[in-house]
Design an enzyme around this catalytic site. Structure first.
Site, mmCIF file in Angstrom:
data_model
loop_
_atom_site.group_PDB
_atom_site.id
_atom_site.type_symbol
_atom_site.label_atom_id
_atom_site.label_comp_id
_atom_site.label_asym_id
_atom_site.label_seq_id
_atom_site.Cartn_x
_atom_site.Cartn_y
_atom_site.Cartn_z
ATOM 1 N N SER A 179 9.012 -8.692 -16.923
ATOM 2 C CA SER A 179 9.809 -8.119 -18.015
ATOM 3 C C SER A 179 9.113 -8.259 -19.372
ATOM 4 C CB SER A 179 11.186 -8.775 -18.055
ATOM 5 O OG SER A 179 11.002 -10.161 -18.234
ATOM 6 N N LYS A 180 8.010 -9.022 -19.410
ATOM 7 C CA LYS A 180 7.265 -9.164 -20.680
ATOM 8 C C LYS A 180 6.209 -8.062 -20.824
ATOM 9 C CE LYS A 180 6.051 -13.576 -20.121
ATOM 10 N NZ LYS A 180 6.547 -13.963 -18.799
ATOM 11 N N ASP A 188 16.690 -5.173 -8.804
ATOM 12 C CA ASP A 188 15.791 -5.510 -7.685
ATOM 13 C C ASP A 188 14.364 -5.189 -8.133
ATOM 14 O OD1 ASP A 188 14.420 -5.838 -5.332
ATOM 15 O OD2 ASP A 188 15.370 -4.155 -4.275
ATOM 16 N N GLY A 204 0.829 -1.207 0.000
ATOM 17 C CA GLY A 204 0.000 0.000 0.000
ATOM 18 C C GLY A 204 0.859 1.250 0.000
ATOM 19 N N ASN A 207 -0.724 -10.081 -11.196
ATOM 20 C CA ASN A 207 0.379 -10.538 -12.043
ATOM 21 C C ASN A 207 0.015 -11.951 -12.527
ATOM 22 O OD1 ASN A 207 1.074 -12.367 -10.010
ATOM 23 N ND2 ASN A 207 2.832 -11.210 -9.296
ATOM 24 N N ALA A 217 8.666 -3.879 -5.556
ATOM 25 C CA ALA A 217 7.814 -2.693 -5.784
ATOM 26 C C ALA A 217 7.591 -2.353 -7.261
ATOM 27 C CB ALA A 217 8.322 -1.462 -5.034
ATOM 28 N N ALA A 218 7.995 -3.243 -8.176
ATOM 29 C CA ALA A 218 7.712 -2.989 -9.610
ATOM 30 C C ALA A 218 6.206 -2.900 -9.823
ATOM 31 C CB ALA A 218 8.304 -4.098 -10.477
ATOM 32 N N GLY A 219 5.491 -3.898 -9.312
ATOM 33 C CA GLY A 219 4.035 -3.926 -9.482
ATOM 34 C C GLY A 219 3.370 -2.750 -8.771
ATOM 35 N N ASP A 220 3.869 -2.421 -7.582
ATOM 36 C CA ASP A 220 3.279 -1.305 -6.816
ATOM 37 C C ASP A 220 3.493 0.025 -7.539
ATOM 38 O OD1 ASP A 220 2.742 -3.216 -4.880
ATOM 39 O OD2 ASP A 220 4.605 -2.837 -3.801
ATOM 40 N N THR A 223 12.021 1.676 -11.451
ATOM 41 C CA THR A 223 12.049 1.058 -10.114
ATOM 42 C C THR A 223 12.950 -0.178 -10.073
ATOM 43 O OG1 THR A 223 9.867 1.891 -9.542
ATOM 44 C CG2 THR A 223 10.569 -0.096 -8.398
ATOM 45 N N GLY A 268 15.741 -1.506 -3.285
ATOM 46 C CA GLY A 268 14.779 -1.084 -2.268
ATOM 47 C C GLY A 268 13.468 -0.630 -2.869
HETATM 48 P P1 ATP Z 1 6.482 -7.142 -7.656
HETATM 49 O O1 ATP Z 1 5.704 -8.148 -6.839
HETATM 50 O O2 ATP Z 1 7.906 -7.566 -7.959
HETATM 51 O O3 ATP Z 1 6.395 -5.749 -7.144
HETATM 52 P P2 ATP Z 1 4.529 -7.772 -9.661
HETATM 53 O O4 ATP Z 1 4.740 -9.242 -9.780
HETATM 54 O O5 ATP Z 1 3.314 -7.302 -8.974
HETATM 55 O O6 ATP Z 1 5.815 -7.059 -9.081
HETATM 56 P P3 ATP Z 1 5.340 -7.479 -12.382
HETATM 57 O O7 ATP Z 1 4.412 -8.073 -13.363
HETATM 58 O O8 ATP Z 1 6.577 -8.230 -12.049
HETATM 59 O O9 ATP Z 1 4.494 -7.107 -11.097
HETATM 60 O O10 ATP Z 1 5.822 -6.037 -12.867
HETATM 61 C C1 ATP Z 1 4.952 -4.939 -13.047
HETATM 62 C C2 ATP Z 1 5.420 -4.115 -14.226
HETATM 63 O O11 ATP Z 1 6.747 -3.658 -13.951
HETATM 64 C C3 ATP Z 1 5.515 -4.881 -15.533
HETATM 65 O O12 ATP Z 1 4.272 -4.869 -16.220
HETATM 66 C C4 ATP Z 1 6.630 -4.130 -16.269
HETATM 67 O O13 ATP Z 1 6.088 -3.024 -16.959
HETATM 68 C C5 ATP Z 1 7.530 -3.652 -15.127
HETATM 69 N N1 ATP Z 1 8.648 -4.583 -14.942
HETATM 70 C C6 ATP Z 1 8.744 -5.596 -14.066
HETATM 71 N N2 ATP Z 1 9.919 -6.259 -14.198
HETATM 72 C C7 ATP Z 1 10.591 -5.622 -15.188
HETATM 73 C C8 ATP Z 1 11.876 -5.816 -15.807
HETATM 74 N N3 ATP Z 1 12.691 -6.812 -15.439
HETATM 75 N N4 ATP Z 1 12.227 -4.965 -16.798
HETATM 76 C C9 ATP Z 1 11.418 -3.954 -17.189
HETATM 77 N N5 ATP Z 1 10.208 -3.719 -16.640
HETATM 78 C C10 ATP Z 1 9.793 -4.545 -15.658
HETATM 79 O O1 RIB Z 2 5.352 -5.351 -3.240
HETATM 80 C C1 RIB Z 2 6.558 -5.121 -2.550
HETATM 81 C C2 RIB Z 2 6.328 -5.019 -1.081
HETATM 82 O O2 RIB Z 2 5.788 -6.243 -0.639
HETATM 83 C C3 RIB Z 2 7.585 -4.789 -0.270
HETATM 84 O O3 RIB Z 2 7.881 -3.423 -0.082
HETATM 85 C C4 RIB Z 2 7.350 -5.544 1.002
HETATM 86 O O4 RIB Z 2 7.045 -4.725 2.094
HETATM 87 C C5 RIB Z 2 6.208 -6.518 0.689
HETATM 88 O O5 RIB Z 2 5.150 -6.351 1.510
#
Ligand code: ATP
Ligand code: RIB
Length: 303
Positions: free
Chosen positions: A225-226, A248, A42, A186, A251-254, A285, A290
């Site tokens: 990455s797709k 790292d 969040g 995801n 937080a990519a999804g967040d 990100t 971090g």
């Molecule tokens: P996480 O749990 O790691 O925060 P997630 O599993 O919820 O992430 P992902 O589908 O892994 O979400 O990533 C969200 C978005 O971030 C993807 O749609 C993409 O645009 C970007 N992303 C994630 N990984 C990569 C990567 N290796 N290179 C470039 N973009 C990435």
């Molecule tokens: O989505 C990433 C987050 O999930 C991290 O910051 C960690 O706190 C976990 O809850």
């Protein structure tokens, strides 16, 4: 136009253990280094929205410990409205323990602490900010009854609700799904919810159909990455990720969701461009270590 975003969700301090590879069962390994950062799904989503210049408010809980003080300070530094974050006496602030491998892959174990005490009453207290918002975002590191309460207020006020069904939950209450406008699983989360394994475009379309049949109009499945797949108003497309070297992915999804909520028009008319913006933000990100320290500001995304 500047969007108003309300996030109801978790606040964690992340303890990051930098290792070469995951230990095998029974194995003891030495970490290469250790670091701490602000995190929690969040809180990351709120920071991402705020750094993309949305007016952002948070509904959640921290403990009355030093971690709670630190997290409130960090959220305020990002100009997030924290008046609806309750400090719970004699409770720990949420924490996550992140095993970060050299490949950039992470494994996370979290202690919910005060996050598990977020209630529908917390949402009642914050009804006015939800009614004045454009988007309300939630995830599953805080209890589902609070999410339902928040989405009910948002739905009645005709605000857009975004559900990030993470960490994965198999049985999501139908009541919550009916109140959801956009769902952002995801691949793994989507398979657990729908039972449909994502292998190609056909399975992405079938997955989207599954959510549409539940009454959810917007489906965005993130594919690491797709890139991501979006289905809305009878149109669908796959949007590629930016090609970068990930160090790292925490937080990519967040970041994707917070940036999206900041960039999307409330009538969803610019969904393609908003997803490209969110993909760019999350590609930044993943290139830094971090959660909070890696989430980019709008000016960096637009560069
Ligand atoms: P996480 O749990 O790691 O925060 P997630 O599993 O919820 O992430 P992902 O589908 O892994 O979400 O990533 C969200 C978005 O971030 C993807 O749609 C993409 O645009 C970007 N992303 C994630 N990984 C990569 C990567 N290796 N290179 C470039 N973009 C990435
Ligand atoms: O989505 C990433 C987050 O999930 C991290 O910051 C960690 O706190 C976990 O809850």
């Amino acid at each position: 136009m500047i969007n108003k975003v309300v996030v109801i969700g978790s606040i964690n301090v992340d303890s990051i253990m930098h290792i070469d590879n995951l230990p095998k069962p029974g194995e003891t390994i030495k970490m290469n280094s250790f670091s701490k950062a602000g995190g929690g799904k969040g809180a990351n989503q709120a920071v991402a929205a705020a750094r993309s210049e949305a007016e952002t408010s948070f509904i959640g809980r921290v403990g009355d410990d030093s971690n709670g003080k630190l997290m409130l300070k960090l959220l305020k530094e990002d100009h997030i409205d924290t008046q609806h974050i309750t400090v719970v006496p004699k409770e720990d602030t949420g924490q996550s323990y992140i095993l970060l491998q050299k490949s950039g892959q992470n494994s996370i174990i979290y202690q919910a602490g005060a996050n598990s005490l977020v209630t529908a009453e917390d949402v009642d207290q914050a009804q006015e900010i939800i009614k004045q918002s454009d988007f309300i975002v939630t995830e599953f590191e805080t209890p589902i009854p609070a999410a339902i309460a928040a989405f009910k207020v948002a739905h009645t006020a005709q605000k857009v609700t975004i559900l990030n069904p993470a960490p994965a939950v198999k049985e999501i209450p139908k009541e919550l799904l009916k109140l959801t406008d956009i769902i952002t699983p995801n691949e793994t989360e989507s398979e657990l919810i729908s039972g449909i394994k994502i292998t190609n475009e056909d399975s992405l379309k079938k997955s989207a159909e599954f959510y549409h049949n539940l009454g959810i109009s917007g489906v965005i499945i993130t594919l690491g990455s797709k890139g991501s797949f979006v289905s809305l108003n009878g149109k669908s497309e796959q949007i590629p990720a930016f090609k970068v070297k990930a160090v790292d992915t925490t937080a990519a999804g967040d970041t994707f969701i917070g940036a999206l909520a900041s960039e999307l028009n409330p009538n969803l008319s610019n969904i393609h461009d908003a997803i490209v913006y969110a993909s760019k933000a999350s590609s930044l990100t993943v290139q830094k270590l971090g959660a909070f320290p890696s989430i980019p500001k709008r000016e960096s995304v637009l560069k």
